[in-house]
Design a protein around this motif. Structure first.
Motif, PDB file in Angstrom:
ATOM      1  N   UNK A 301      -2.901  14.786  -8.106  1.00 13.51           N
ATOM      2  CA  UNK A 301      -1.899  14.359  -7.788  1.00 13.51           C
ATOM      3  C   UNK A 301      -1.648  13.615  -6.514  1.00 13.51           C
ATOM      4  N   UNK A 302      -2.420  14.117  -5.471  1.00 11.74           N
ATOM      5  CA  UNK A 302      -2.866  13.503  -4.261  1.00 11.74           C
ATOM      6  C   UNK A 302      -3.329  11.945  -4.568  1.00 11.74           C
ATOM      7  N   UNK A 303      -4.356  11.968  -5.517  1.00 10.88           N
ATOM      8  CA  UNK A 303      -5.029  10.881  -5.870  1.00 10.88           C
ATOM      9  C   UNK A 303      -3.925   9.728  -6.153  1.00 10.88           C
ATOM     10  N   UNK A 304      -3.090  10.223  -7.029  1.00 13.01           N
ATOM     11  CA  UNK A 304      -1.860   9.456  -7.390  1.00 13.01           C
ATOM     12  C   UNK A 304      -1.063   8.889  -6.340  1.00 13.01           C
ATOM     13  N   UNK A 305      -0.845   9.924  -5.365  1.00 13.26           N
ATOM     14  CA  UNK A 305       0.116   9.215  -4.093  1.00 13.26           C
ATOM     15  C   UNK A 305      -0.622   8.262  -3.445  1.00 13.26           C
ATOM     16  N   UNK A 306      -2.041   8.564  -3.194  1.00 14.54           N
ATOM     17  CA  UNK A 306      -3.004   7.768  -2.428  1.00 14.54           C
ATOM     18  C   UNK A 306      -2.800   6.286  -3.351  1.00 14.54           C
ATOM     19  N   UNK A 307      -2.613   6.239  -4.478  1.00 14.59           N
ATOM     20  CA  UNK A 307      -2.468   5.069  -5.289  1.00 14.59           C
ATOM     21  C   UNK A 307      -1.259   4.348  -5.059  1.00 14.59           C
ATOM     22  N   UNK A 308      -0.389   5.046  -5.042  1.00 18.25           N
ATOM     23  CA  UNK A 308       1.129   4.559  -4.833  1.00 18.25           C
ATOM     24  C   UNK A 308       1.256   4.150  -3.161  1.00 18.25           C
ATOM     25  N   UNK A 309       0.321   4.705  -2.378  1.00 18.75           N
ATOM     26  CA  UNK A 309       0.421   4.236  -0.934  1.00 18.75           C
ATOM     27  C   UNK A 309      -0.356   2.760  -0.819  1.00 18.75           C
ATOM     28  N   UNK A 310      -1.401   2.879  -1.646  1.00 12.16           N
ATOM     29  CA  UNK A 310      -2.012   1.530  -1.559  1.00 12.16           C
ATOM     30  C   UNK A 310      -1.258   0.212  -2.344  1.00 12.16           C
ATOM     31  N   UNK A 311      -0.359   0.896  -3.277  1.00  2.90           N
ATOM     32  CA  UNK A 311       0.452  -0.138  -3.924  1.00  2.90           C
ATOM     33  C   UNK A 311       1.684  -0.535  -2.999  1.00  2.90           C
ATOM     34  N   UNK A 312       2.008   0.331  -2.095  1.00  2.00           N
ATOM     35  CA  UNK A 312       3.213   0.152  -1.347  1.00  2.00           C
ATOM     36  C   UNK A 312       2.567  -0.736   0.014  1.00  2.00           C
ATOM     37  N   UNK A 313       1.520  -0.560   0.397  1.00  2.00           N
ATOM     38  CA  UNK A 313       1.116  -1.410   1.651  1.00  2.00           C
ATOM     39  C   UNK A 313       0.724  -2.903   0.888  1.00  2.00           C
ATOM     40  N   UNK A 314       0.363  -3.009  -0.262  1.00  2.00           N
ATOM     41  CA  UNK A 314       0.135  -4.237  -0.963  1.00  2.00           C
ATOM     42  C   UNK A 314       1.302  -4.970  -1.106  1.00  2.00           C
ATOM     43  N   UNK A 315       2.286  -4.153  -1.441  1.00  8.50           N
ATOM     44  CA  UNK A 315       3.721  -4.814  -1.635  1.00  8.50           C
ATOM     45  C   UNK A 315       4.227  -5.338  -0.445  1.00  8.50           C
ATOM     46  N   UNK A 316       3.979  -4.579   0.826  1.00 13.17           N
ATOM     47  CA  UNK A 316       4.402  -5.219   2.072  1.00 13.17           C
ATOM     48  C   UNK A 316       3.379  -6.280   2.310  1.00 13.17           C
ATOM     49  N   UNK A 317       2.331  -6.368   1.770  1.00 11.36           N
ATOM     50  CA  UNK A 317       1.628  -7.522   2.042  1.00 11.36           C
ATOM     51  C   UNK A 317       2.105  -8.913   1.473  1.00 11.36           C
ATOM     52  N   UNK A 318       2.533  -8.592   0.366  1.00 19.06           N
ATOM     53  CA  UNK A 318       3.219  -9.931  -0.660  1.00 19.06           C
ATOM     54  C   UNK A 318       4.238 -10.173  -0.129  1.00 19.06           C
ATOM     55  N   UNK A 319       5.189  -9.448   0.371  1.00 12.91           N
ATOM     56  CA  UNK A 319       6.369  -9.574   1.041  1.00 12.91           C
ATOM     57  C   UNK A 319       6.401 -10.385   2.225  1.00 12.91           C
ATOM     58  N   UNK A 320       5.476  -9.621   3.273  1.00 10.40           N
ATOM     59  CA  UNK A 320       5.192 -10.440   4.428  1.00 10.40           C
ATOM     60  C   UNK A 320       4.682 -11.716   4.558  1.00 10.40           C
ATOM     61  N   UNK A 321       3.352 -12.052   3.641  1.00  5.36           N
ATOM     62  CA  UNK A 321       2.726 -13.259   3.509  1.00  5.36           C
ATOM     63  C   UNK A 321       3.766 -14.289   3.167  1.00  5.36           C
TER      64      UNK A 321
END
Length: 482
Positions: A301-321
């Motif tokens: 479950x925590x691994x899944x949360x860590x995956x969503x965290x990486x997705x979230x950070x990447x989502x911020x990267x796509x938006x900000x760039x």
């Protein structure tokens, strides 16, 4: 005397039928959760393992020190941004106070920092998916994650806000649950199947405070700085935020409490439960905690949360760039095609597609370096160096603002604590952080590569100036002739 109005370009050609301004589609709940999610990224979930391995329990000091100076950057940025509500991002006030060349260098460097950060995040997505399917090539989930985030950002800024809102909710709930679970393990003296007992003694053992000496302590700064990348994202969302004069100060003031809860407390729990000797630098310590405790379902479950965290950070990267490239185009520092907005959603689609193409190119490095942690270390170091440069430019612009606009500072209701003295101290800290990267082989390679980027920017700037001068001469000759 007021700050100079940032130039706004006139629409031309096929831009006429498209919206010409970004829409204020982000509400307070979006901003609060995005700022909260920005404080919890891949650097924490994945990079903390390496930081603990090299720094021991001194990682707690590392996160507090870096977080303190990061908060000072945010206070400086917030004060200047709120002097003019038509600032689209911090690149605008850098242009006002340091000139177009500084804005050019900052804009492109910040754009690249998010492209590189997004590459690091989607690369890590591949590593997390391998937890369930070890034989799966990491580039497959990495490319799938990038395609999904492109779709999110193509829809609308509100869709971006909703995606980040729910990503942040998942991360916050998971980390709070981890902290509470870890505290229960410590209180009950939980012993893992391999014989490690959860105890505060794992934190207070003098042998693990700086197990690799001062050099190991300083080596943890790079990942810690990368971990905080994204907090300044608030400064790129001003143009799309409803009532920024109310929302921005509240979001910034909440940063210290978030650092204490999500960084310091989570590290305390992880080290106390698993002990420093059992933290692997190549895996997420959050997943390791539950694996060591004999709770594989919770670890998954925590691994899944860590995956969503990486997705979230990447989502911020796509938006900000995307927004930074749009702003560069508006300031005529990038091709005019990048400032075209979609007719329905007012999204800078061409900026988005170009940024994602660059991210795709970097993600394909997984073919050359299939080891996820090795590639993550390289690209996260590049991102950390670029974001230090961006934070430094914000602080320099603040110093110039204080010298040129003392009356605006006096009128401000959101002044930076410590003023000029704290600004100089923060700049010295970031300079020190760059110097210590010389002493580690991984970070030294990335540091040595960075001058190439700034040389390319200098060449690009000269070419841009020549084109502008040529157009100005042509326009003058045409007006004389007519």
């Amino acid at each position: 005397m007021t700050a100079k109005q940032p130039p706004r370009s006139r629409p031309s050609g096929n831009e006429q039928s498209a919206p010409q301004t970004l829409q204020r589609g982000l509400s307070e709940r979006h901003i609060q959760l995005i700022s909260l999610g920005g404080a919890i990224g891949t650097g924490l979930f994945m990079g903390a393992g390496k930081t603990i391995a090299v720094s021991g329990t001194s990682i707690l000091i590392t996160y507090i020190v870096v977080g303190f100076f990061m908060y000072m950057v945010m206070r400086a940025m917030g004060e200047v941004l709120l002097t003019r509500l038509d600032y689209r991002s911090f690149a605008d006030f850098v242009s006002d106070y340091l000139g177009p060349k500084a804005s050019f260098f900052l804009g492109w460097s910040y754009w690249l920092s998010w492209v590189v950060t997004c590459i690091a995040d989607v690369v890590v997505c591949g590593g997390y998916v391998q937890y369930w399917w070890p034989t799966l090539s990491p580039w497959i989930p990495a490319l799938f994650a990038l395609a999904l985030l492109l779709a999110f950002n193509l829809l609308s800024v509100k869709m971006f806000g909703e995606a980040e809102f729910w990503f942040a909710i998942i991360k916050v709930i998971a980390i709070i649950a981890l902290i509470l679970t870890g505290l229960w393990m410590i209180a009950t003296g939980w012993t893992s199947p391999d014989g490690v007992q959860a105890s505060p003694g794992n934190l207070t053992d003098p042998a693990v405070f700086m197990p690799h000496g001062v050099v190991g302590f300083f080596a943890g700064f790079q990942i810690a700085i990368f971990s905080y990348t994204g907090i300044e994202l608030l400064g790129t969302m001003t143009a799309e935020t409803k009532t920024p004069e109310k929302i921005l100060p509240r979001a910034i003031r909440a940063i210290p409490l978030r650092i204490i809860i999500f960084y310091v407390l989570s590290m305390v729990v992880i080290i106390a439960v698993t002990s420093w000797q059992h933290v692997s630098p190549d895996t997420s310590p959050f997943v390791t905690l539950f694996d060591k405790a004999g709770l594989p379902a919770a670890a998954a479950l925590i691994n899944f949360v860590a995956l969503t965290s990486a997705m979230s950070s990447a989502n911020s990267g796509v938006y900000s760039s995307t927004r930074m490239l749009y702003g560069l185009s508006v300031e005529k520092h990038a091709h005019r095609q990048f400032r075209i907005l979609s007719r329905v959603t007012a999204i800078p689609v061409r900026s988005l597609l170009f940024s994602c193409f660059c991210m795709l190119s970097g993600t394909l490095l997984l073919f050359l370096t299939p080891n996820v942690m090795t590639l993550f270390t390289i690209v996260s170091t590049l991102a950390a160096i670029l974001v230090i440069y961006s934070w430094g430019m914000i602080l320099v612009a603040y110093l110039v603002y204080r010298r040129r606009q003392p009356e605006l500072h006096e009128q401000s209701t959101f002044k930076m604590p410590g003023g000029r003295a704290m600004c100089w101290l923060t700049l010295l800290f970031f300079l020190f952080s760059l110097v210590i990267m010389v002493f580690d082989a991984d970070t030294r390679a990335a540091l040595c590569a960075m001058p190439v980027w700034f040389i390319l920017l200098a060449i690009f700037w000269r070419l841009t100036l020549r084109r502008r001068q040529a157009r100005a001469r042509q326009s003058w000759q045409t007006s004389i002739g007519s």
